[in-house]
Design a protein around this motif. Structure first.
Motif, short mmCIF file in Angstrom:
data_model
loop_
_atom_site.label_atom_id
_atom_site.label_comp_id
_atom_site.label_asym_id
_atom_site.label_seq_id
_atom_site.Cartn_x
_atom_site.Cartn_y
_atom_site.Cartn_z
N GLY A 201 -2.17 4.18 8.81
CA GLY A 201 -2.18 2.98 9.53
C GLY A 201 -0.46 2.82 9.81
O GLY A 201 0.34 3.28 8.89
N ARG A 202 -0.07 2.21 11.04
CA ARG A 202 1.29 2.25 11.33
C ARG A 202 2.10 1.46 10.12
O ARG A 202 1.84 0.70 9.66
CB ARG A 202 1.31 1.41 12.53
CG ARG A 202 0.93 2.29 13.97
CD ARG A 202 1.60 3.58 14.37
NE ARG A 202 2.90 3.44 14.36
CZ ARG A 202 3.56 3.30 15.60
NH1 ARG A 202 3.16 3.34 16.73
NH2 ARG A 202 5.03 3.24 15.31
N GLU A 203 3.28 2.06 10.12
CA GLU A 203 4.34 1.49 9.25
C GLU A 203 3.86 1.93 7.59
O GLU A 203 4.48 1.42 6.87
CB GLU A 203 4.54 0.09 9.31
CG GLU A 203 5.15 -0.40 10.62
CD GLU A 203 6.50 0.29 11.07
OE1 GLU A 203 7.23 0.76 10.11
OE2 GLU A 203 6.56 0.80 12.26
N GLY A 204 2.80 2.99 7.68
CA GLY A 204 2.27 3.04 6.34
C GLY A 204 3.38 3.96 5.30
O GLY A 204 2.80 4.09 4.04
N SER A 205 4.44 4.14 5.85
CA SER A 205 5.34 5.09 4.82
C SER A 205 5.63 4.31 3.42
O SER A 205 5.83 4.89 2.44
CB SER A 205 6.46 5.50 5.45
OG SER A 205 6.06 6.45 6.46
N ASP A 206 5.88 3.10 3.72
CA ASP A 206 6.34 1.91 2.68
C ASP A 206 5.17 2.16 1.49
O ASP A 206 5.34 2.14 0.30
CB ASP A 206 6.49 0.54 2.87
CG ASP A 206 7.45 0.42 3.96
OD1 ASP A 206 8.37 1.08 4.10
OD2 ASP A 206 7.45 -0.75 4.53
N PHE A 207 3.84 2.11 2.07
CA PHE A 207 2.69 2.19 1.02
C PHE A 207 2.67 3.63 0.36
O PHE A 207 2.28 3.88 -0.66
CB PHE A 207 1.54 2.03 1.91
CG PHE A 207 0.21 2.11 1.40
CD1 PHE A 207 0.02 1.68 -0.30
CD2 PHE A 207 -1.02 2.61 1.86
CE1 PHE A 207 -1.19 1.75 -0.54
CE2 PHE A 207 -2.18 2.98 1.33
CZ PHE A 207 -2.12 2.38 -0.04
N SER A 208 2.98 4.78 1.45
CA SER A 208 3.21 6.20 0.59
C SER A 208 4.06 6.31 -0.58
O SER A 208 3.88 6.65 -1.53
CB SER A 208 3.44 7.12 1.59
OG SER A 208 2.54 7.17 2.61
#
Ligand code: ASP
Ligand code: MG
Length: 420
Positions: A201-208
């Motif tokens: 999902g877009r902007e998902g790098s924070d979550f990664s």
């Protein structure tokens, strides 16, 4: 062990990549897992490639992809001096992965192709940054996260297989740190058990980054952004917005839930579960402390304001004057689930129900059609949803005077007002 996440804006020019290198250098001797997003607007550019390909505009797709290639090769030329051949080969491998697909005809879902194409942005950016850092003597190891982060095949919004991923982190990431202080990998992407690429999902790098922080039991996670700190409102809309030095996990989850574009909403849970503090810091001003988010409750916060535009009010009423009870309500919620749309605010009375939703036209049409089987349906578009946490009467007045209010909901902490 620390986890850093650098967003696309921190690496979108030569100077910014060098600046990111300077920041990393100040942490010499520390073990850090570094997650990096795609450069600047690369993800948007790759979305256009995916659209063109899926709509049978192959030449457009190839040409749009040429632009992505050119911007990365151009950076490479000025950024990397020693290992440029290695860098060029690696970038070309990723280009080939996508081009090979673009020459085919689409036979699977749009979301599948989207992920196979869009994932290339993170692979390119991390490869470039990793080789650049090695070039200037900051030793690091690059990892293709698709070998580690396993997901299901719900393309574009894939669900993480935590057990498999944790096992891989233990066996394939942790040992790397005996020889290297820095491991660099991609945010936002993963892979299925059939080696198909997926995205979170877009902007998902924070979550990664939070997934890795959780599994590695990191001492902290830092998100490096182009703003000084998390603020109590969007400074573009509210010039008097202030920086918030400390926040609780709870507050940030609430802010994200109500639509504040601070941090990807999934980021907090993995950190909260292991009590790992989250720092939000500015890569342009690394001397500033930024915001610290932890389990400590924070008192005396100023009003926190979230504005969501492009809202639709869906007014539903029973067709035969019967009460809106469990059965029609559960039917309606099943529709939300099926169409994958969530009301931002809802309120129900005896024979009617009001729902405020994001105006995603296609989904709204589907929902209105499905709901019209059981309700009379009316839509009103172009509305704004205002949320104020820790509201004061003055603040409510200042932000709603002169507006026509269609719906209002208030708890002791939060007020939401839908206005025209
Ligand atoms: N590059 C992806 C995006 O722009 C993921 C991210 O930046 O977190 O949405
Ligand atoms: Mg980003």
């Amino acid at each position: 062990m620390k986890v850093f996440k650098f967003g696309g804006a921190s690496i979108n020019t030569l100077e910014r990549i060098k600046n990111t290198g300077d920041i990393i250098k100040t942490y010499e001797g520390e073990k850090i897992l570094i997650i990096i997003s795609a450069m600047g607007k690369t993800t948007n550019a790759l979305e256009k490639v995916a659209d063109a390909f899926f709509n049978a505009r192959k030449d457009d797709a190839l040409q749009l992809f040429e632009q992505v290639k050119a911007s990365h090769l151009n950076l490479l030329k000025y950024l990397i001096t020693v290992n440029w051949q290695q860098a060029e080969n690696q970038l070309k491998d990723f280009f080939t992965e996508v081009e090979w697909l673009l020459y085919d005809k689409p036979v699977r879902s749009y979301d599948y192709y989207y992920d196979q194409i869009v994932c290339c942005g993170e692979l390119l950016s991390t490869a470039l940054v990793s080789i650049y850092l090695n070039d200037i003597g900051i030793k690091n190891t690059w990892v293709d996260v698709r070998d580690i982060l396993r997901t299901d095949n719900n393309f574009r919004d894939a669900y993480v297989d935590w057990d498999y991923t944790a096992e891989k982190v233990k066996t394939h990431i942790e040992p790397l740190f005996t020889d290297t202080d820095l491991v660099i990998t991609q945010g936002f992407i993963g892979a299925t058990d059939e080696n198909e690429s997926t995205t979170l999902g877009r902007e998902g790098s924070d979550f990664s980054a939070a997934i890795f922080a959780n599994i590695l039991d990191a001492e902290s996670q830092t998100i490096w952004k182009d703003v000084e700190a998390v603020m109590n409102a969007d400074p573009k809309e509210f010039p008097d917005a202030e920086n918030l030095d400390v926040l609780s996990y709870r507050e940030v989850v609430e802010m994200a839930y109500y639509g504040a574009q601070v941090i990807h909403p999934n980021t907090i849970k993995p950190l909260e579960n292991k009590n790992i503090p989250l720092h939000v810091r500015c890569f342009l001003k690394p001397d500033l402390p930024g915001t610290v988010i932890s389990n400590q409750p924070v008192h005396g916060l100023p009003p926190i304001i979230v504005l969501k535009k492009q809202q639709v009010l869906m007014s539903l009423s029973s067709k035969d004057f019967s009460f809106v009870e469990e059965k029609p309500l559960s039917q309606l919620y099943a529709m939300f689930d099926r169409i994958k749309i969530r009301p931002n605010l809802s309120q129900h009375g005896a024979i009617g129900l009001l729902c405020c939703l994001d105006d995603k036209s296609e989904k709204i049409e589907k929902l209105a059609l499905a709901a019209s089987e059981i309700f009379n349906v009316q839509l009103e578009k172009n509305l704004t949803l205002l949320t104020i946490r820790h509201y004061t009467e003055e603040k409510i007045k200042a932000l709603t005077t002169g507006k026509h209010i269609l719906l209002e909901q208030k708890t002791t902490e939060t007020i939401q007002v839908l206005m025209r």
